[in-house]
Enzyme design. Structure first.
Site, PDB file in Angstrom:
ATOM      1  N   TYR A 468       0.822  -1.229   0.000  1.00 24.44           N
ATOM      2  CA  TYR A 468       0.000   0.000   0.000  1.00 24.44           C
ATOM      3  C   TYR A 468       0.849   1.269   0.000  1.00 24.44           C
ATOM      4  CZ  TYR A 468      -2.843  -3.701   2.185  1.00 24.44           C
ATOM      5  OH  TYR A 468      -3.443  -4.893   2.501  1.00 24.44           O
ATOM      6  N   HIS A 469       2.032   1.220  -0.605  1.00 27.63           N
ATOM      7  CA  HIS A 469       2.925   2.376  -0.599  1.00 27.63           C
ATOM      8  C   HIS A 469       3.292   2.845  -2.007  1.00 27.63           C
ATOM      9  CE1 HIS A 469       4.456   0.741   3.548  1.00 27.63           C
ATOM     10  NE2 HIS A 469       3.273   1.339   3.639  1.00 27.63           N
TER      11      HIS A 469
END
Length: 529
Positions: A468-469
């Site tokens: 999720y980066h």
């Protein structure tokens, strides 16, 4: 008549809420914040353990990657927040900032004035730490930061197992020393999530010069020549327009920002022409350079039901909910990802290149592995901090409502596969230490008791996923693929800045939310100047 504002902020996520709050501190200017998602009113958002319910459903964009050819052609769930507060409203609340050398590298990559000594004060300005203080921590900032009150017994065993494996104890990953293992500090204040919607935006909502529009799907940016002049969006089935007197600030994230720019005619000219989009400005770097942490989980089934999985049973869930409602304590006050570690795959490197996240449960997130139904488990996630693989965000259609083609191109560089496999081996070794072994019945999904590097590489291809980066798709710096200058202004345009994680020159060696907040803090200062 078209409403007019001095500043329009497009995207009410981690960065957008910061900008709307900071800019509206000046009563002489008007600010409009436009967000596609809903208000952050659902209780799951504010209960720390609600993170487990946030990785699917109406608070996300429902994205998937294109098939990842280096990861067994799997299409991977790609969670991005669609709610006021964005990622800060749905993430695991882990507060890490990155290694100082990451920001020094940014400056070397063309982001002049973004070395650690330049950005540290913006980190401190944003941080409201209730435990730590001194030169490395702020105590009065809007973003609440605190320690987990009562870690799960398996979390304590994880930290001890790391020490048994040779990782030193570290109570502060944002201090002078990043490496080691310990409990995470969290973006939690008074046992509730402190997103930027809570910490920054909520105190500003009463200001008459701030307008917040939610459930508003932005269709495109409007221009007068090369000057950004307005925003067209759809809300309630009606298309509306707002005009900007001074600047438009795009904060739609590393996927949404390049998508919006391309829909508006800014991006690689040939790609835009393929979709029949008139070219406003040929900017080849838009949507290029996508970088993300490729996380790989290992899962263990426990001998006894002692992890947070015990609260999946209805009677335990009801009891934990009551405990949280009355006292603000108990398992619902846990962010699940309770502890972690930073370590090196080789003693010859200077800074940690692997990060670990320990989850006191199994199957907490959408699309991840878990233990057999009815059993309790724990999870250890590892990822390479500075991957060499580069991906893209591309349009799938000229229709703004159609999701873009997201291709992180995971594991496309052979070094990433090799080092990710070493991360899996490290995770396995930590699970094999005495403090955790006394609780573990079986480490799942492995065919041998001590997997080889080749077996770990196969495991990485099959089970890895996004952490999720996503970052860097509108890179700040210089050169042909740069999109914004060190003041976050889009090259070749007027009145347009990008002020979110897409502007990062390269991926940080940690979670990215705190640095995104820092970027927005600094952007607000640039704009006010």
């Amino acid at each position: 008549m078209t409403p007019r504002f001095d500043y329009i902020v497009v995207g009410g996520g981690s960065a957008g809420c910061v900008l709307a709050s900071r800019l509206s501190e000046d009563p002489t200017v008007t600010v409009c914040l436009i967000e596609a998602g809903k208000r952050d009113v659902h209780p799951f958002i504010h209960i720390p353990a609600g993170f487990a319910k946030m990785t699917a459903g109406p608070w996300t964009w429902g994205l998937h990657t294109v098939p990842q050819k280096h990861a067994n052609n799997r299409s991977i769930v790609y969670v991005q927040g669609r709610v006021l507060g964005g990622g800060s409203s749905i993430n695991a609340e882990v507060f890490t900032r990155g290694h100082p050398s990451d920001f020094d590298r940014w400056e070397q990559e063309g982001a002049t004035g973004w070395a650690f000594q330049d950005v540290q004060k913006y980190f401190l300005r944003s941080e409201g730490n209730s435990i730590l203080s001194g030169p490395w921590h702020g105590t009065t900032g809007p973003l609440g930061v605190s320690n987990l009150v009562d870690p799960n017994v398996t979390t304590r065993a994880f930290v001890q197992s790391c020490q048994e494996r040779g990782l030193p104890y570290n109570c502060d990953f944002n201090g002078p020393q990043q490496e080691g293992a310990g409990p995470y500090q969290l973006t939690v204040r008074n046992q509730k999530r402190c997103s930027t919607a809570v910490g920054y935006l909520r105190p500003a909502l009463s200001r008459k010069n701030l307008t917040v529009v939610t459930n508003a799907f932005v269709l495109r940016l409007l221009f007068e020549g090369r000057k950004a002049s307005g925003v067209q969006y759809s809300v309630g089935g009606k298309v509306k327009t707002v005009a900007a007197e001074r600047e438009i600030l795009v904060t739609s994230g590393a996927i949404g920002t390049p998508k919006l720019l391309m829909l508006s005619g800014i991006g690689p000219a040939e790609h835009l022409k393929q979709h029949g989009i008139p070219v406003v400005h040929d900017l080849p770097g838009v949507g290029q350079n996508l970088q993300d942490h490729y996380g790989v989980d290992i899962v263990a089934e426990l001998k006894k039901n002692i992890s947070l999985d015990k609260y999946n049973k209805l009677h335990n869930m009801a009891w934990s909910g009551l405990q949280y409602a009355v006292f603000g304590t108990g398992p619902a006050a846990s962010n699940i990802v309770e502890a972690g570690a930073f370590w090196r795959t080789s003693p010859t490197i200077d800074v940690p290149d692997i990060q670990l996240h320990f989850l006191a449960g199994a199957g907490a997130e959408a699309g991840v592995m878990t233990v057999p139904k009815g059993q309790a488990g724990i999870t250890l996630n590892s990822y390479l901090l500075r991957p060499k693989s580069r991906g893209t965000v591309r349009l799938n259609s000229a229709d703004a409502r159609i999701a873009p083609l997201v291709d992180p191109n995971f594991l496309s560089h052979p070094d990433d596969l090799r080092l990710a496999a070493k991360g899996v081996m490290l995770s396995y070794e930590i699970f094999s230490q005495p403090s955790l072994q006394k609780h573990i019945r079986e480490i799942c999904f492995f065919n041998t008791t001590k997997p080889s590097l080749e077996e770990c590489e196969a495991y990485v291809r099959q089970y890895g996923r996004t952490s999720y980066h996503p970052t860097c798709t509108c890179r700040m710096g210089s050169g042909q693929d740069a999109v914004v200058d060190p003041f976050l202004k889009v090259y070749g345009m007027e009145g347009l800045r990008i002020c979110d994680s897409s502007a990062m020159p390269s991926l940080l060696g940690s979670n990215t939310n705190a640095a995104t907040v820092m970027i927005a803090e600094r952007a607000a200062e640039f704009i006010r100047a």
